[in-house]
Design a protein around this motif. Structure first.
Motif: not given
Length: 322
Positions: A217-234, A245-254
């Motif tokens: 969960l830490e890996h999936l949440v951290g990855h998505l949060a990192e991609r949604l925040s911040g910018e690359d070249d503006g 989708t990997n997060l959604l699949e994790f929720f179902d498996r959990f």
């Protein structure tokens, strides 16, 4: 006094499940069984002989004792070999994604109700592997000829077994975790001591499962949060649909495998699910407000999860005595 599998390994499983005083480890032992997956796969590399190693070392003016060299027997990028490898991955992934970790090397825990489905799936995958190996065999002469050209003087026809079917295979079984019954007659004290040791392994398996879920969960949440925040070249960072989708699949498996052992972890998973559950990847790309909100809320969950993990240090895994 509560009925437990530790003090009474012959207890009716329903008594343990219905007993509010039973530990999570006792429930886990009652609800699951061990499953072991064995995949037979030939090595695609072979260590060079002493003479060949000395020759290779001489090329670089190095001592042969300090050089380790091997040759690649097959081109693993060949479509027929890749098809077989894909089947192997399918089997290994299914085993890992539908089971819980256990303290015994090479073994995991599967819910007893899932055993029939597991058998059907693995039987199907084994049939797929048989078909893939038949195709691979039809290309074997071609692959050996390619190796002859590739390896030059290192080529040795004796390195190749033309009967590939005996080199590849998928097997699975359900080994018992309980001490043998005869031990009860030989030494009741030793028998019940072994039962207690087995129960401790299931208690440890509870912690392993919690840690595995939290790490993922830490890996999936951290990855998505990192991609949604911040910018690359503006511009907003690019992310793949799989980040969601990997997060959604994790929720179902959990939800399917959850051992209901830690209320705080359950709440953190539920919190993350409520944040991501109603969001589609394209919406996160098109709507900056939604993107910022989801990123902020996921960062909050990530911080809470880190706090949970800090309070629960990793435990050493108990290993069976040899």
């Amino acid at each position: 006094m509560s009925t437990t599998l530790e003090t009474n390994p012959h207890a009716d499983p329903t008594e343990v499940l219905d007993n509010p005083m039973a530990s999570v480890g006792e429930r886990l032992k009652t609800e699951t069984t061990a499953v072991r997956l064995k995949i037979h796969w030939p090595s695609v590399r072979k260590t060079l002989s002493s003479d060949q190693t000395r020759q290779a070392a001489g090329t670089f003016d190095a001592e042969s004792k300090s050089v380790s060299a091997s040759k690649k027997l097959f081109d693993t990028s060949h479509p027929a070999f890749r098809a077989a490898t894909a089947v192997r991955k399918q089997a290994a992934d299914y085993w890992k994604l539908n089971t819980l970790p256990f303290t015994e090397p090479g073994m995991r825990l599967i819910r007893r109700d899932d055993v029939p489905t597991f058998d059907v799936f693995m039987t199907s995958v084994r049939a797929e592997l048989t078909e893939a190996i038949e195709v691979l065999e039809s290309h074997l002469d071609e692959m050996i000829d390619q190796a002859r050209e590739r390896l030059g003087n290192l080529f040795d026809s004796s390195d190749y077994d033309t009967n590939l079917r005996r080199l590849f295979g998928i097997e699975w079984d359900y080994p018992s975790c309980n001490p043998p019954e005869y031990l009860l007659q030989v030494s009741p004290h030793l028998y019940y001591g072994e039962c207690a040791r087995v129960q401790r392994r299931f208690d440890e398996a509870v912690k392993l499962a919690e840690q595995a879920f939290a790490d993922e969960l830490e890996h999936l949440v951290g990855h998505l949060a990192e991609r949604l925040s911040g910018e690359d070249d503006g511009s907003p960072k690019i992310f793949r649909d799989t980040a969601v989708t990997n997060l959604l699949e994790f929720f179902d498996r959990f939800q399917r495998l959850n051992i209901r052992s830690d209320d705080q972890l359950d709440r953190l998973v539920a919190d993350a699910r409520s944040i991501v559950g109603g969001v589609v990847p394209q919406e996160l790309r098109d709507q900056s407000t939604v993107r910022r909100r989801v990123a902020s809320e996921l960062s909050r969950v990530e911080a809470s999860l880190e706090g949970w993990m800090t309070d629960r240090p990793r435990r050493s895994i108990l290993r069976r005595s040899k």
